[in-house]
Write a protein that holds these residues in place. Sequence first.
Motif, short mmCIF file in Angstrom:
data_model
loop_
_atom_site.label_atom_id
_atom_site.label_comp_id
_atom_site.label_asym_id
_atom_site.label_seq_id
_atom_site.Cartn_x
_atom_site.Cartn_y
_atom_site.Cartn_z
N LYS A 20 -10.04 -1.30 1.82
CA LYS A 20 -11.26 -1.49 2.64
C LYS A 20 -12.77 -1.42 2.07
O LYS A 20 -13.58 -2.10 2.20
CB LYS A 20 -11.05 -0.70 4.05
CG LYS A 20 -12.06 -1.39 5.08
CD LYS A 20 -11.89 -0.75 6.31
CE LYS A 20 -12.37 -1.51 7.48
NZ LYS A 20 -11.95 -1.03 8.83
N ARG A 24 -0.55 6.62 2.66
CA ARG A 24 -0.73 5.39 2.69
C ARG A 24 -2.16 4.84 3.23
O ARG A 24 -3.00 3.87 2.67
CB ARG A 24 0.22 4.44 3.62
CG ARG A 24 0.05 2.88 3.68
CD ARG A 24 0.79 2.22 4.72
NE ARG A 24 0.68 3.07 6.02
CZ ARG A 24 -0.36 2.88 6.76
NH1 ARG A 24 -1.26 2.17 6.42
NH2 ARG A 24 -0.43 3.50 8.04
N ASN A 42 -1.59 -6.66 3.43
CA ASN A 42 -2.26 -6.52 2.06
C ASN A 42 -1.07 -5.91 1.04
O ASN A 42 -0.23 -5.26 1.17
CB ASN A 42 -3.13 -4.98 2.05
CG ASN A 42 -4.24 -5.41 2.71
OD1 ASN A 42 -4.88 -6.39 2.27
ND2 ASN A 42 -5.01 -4.49 3.51
N SER A 54 -5.04 2.28 2.14
CA SER A 54 -5.87 1.28 2.93
C SER A 54 -7.35 1.52 3.11
O SER A 54 -8.11 0.45 3.00
CB SER A 54 -5.23 1.51 4.42
OG SER A 54 -3.97 0.98 4.29
N PRO A 84 0.72 -1.33 -0.20
CA PRO A 84 -0.04 -0.03 0.15
C PRO A 84 0.88 1.40 0.08
O PRO A 84 0.44 2.19 -0.71
CB PRO A 84 -0.94 -0.33 1.20
CG PRO A 84 -1.18 -1.61 1.57
CD PRO A 84 0.45 -2.17 1.05
#
Length: 116
Positions: free
Chosen positions: A69, A61, A82, A65, A50
């Motif tokens: 999500k 970042r 991830n 994220s 990420p």
Amino acid sequence: MTSLTINPEDVRASAGARPAWLEQVAAYVQRAAADGEAVTLTAKRRMMTPEQVADAMGVSRPTISRKIKAGEIRAVKVGNRNRIPYEEFERYWRKTMGDLVELTRDELRDDLFGEQ
């Protein structure tokens, strides 16, 4: 002997009868042969963190994220982390740039050609 990595964009951008990436492969194989080593070619899916995606896109970042999500960016779990497949990064980049162009198209046209 060390490994050699050839990135897909290097192959896609290659020009000429014998592209530079192919020269690298040939030199690598020749050095290995001179040392009596066997060469095994493998391909692996290129993944990005990420943070790498955020850096490439000029965002934070946590933003990436949140996009993961929310399902806007597809990621796979590697352990508890991830990882974003490179082709997913390219897809999201193209979509984002397309959206940006769409949002600013009229303003750009006015700036370039005057208001119509």
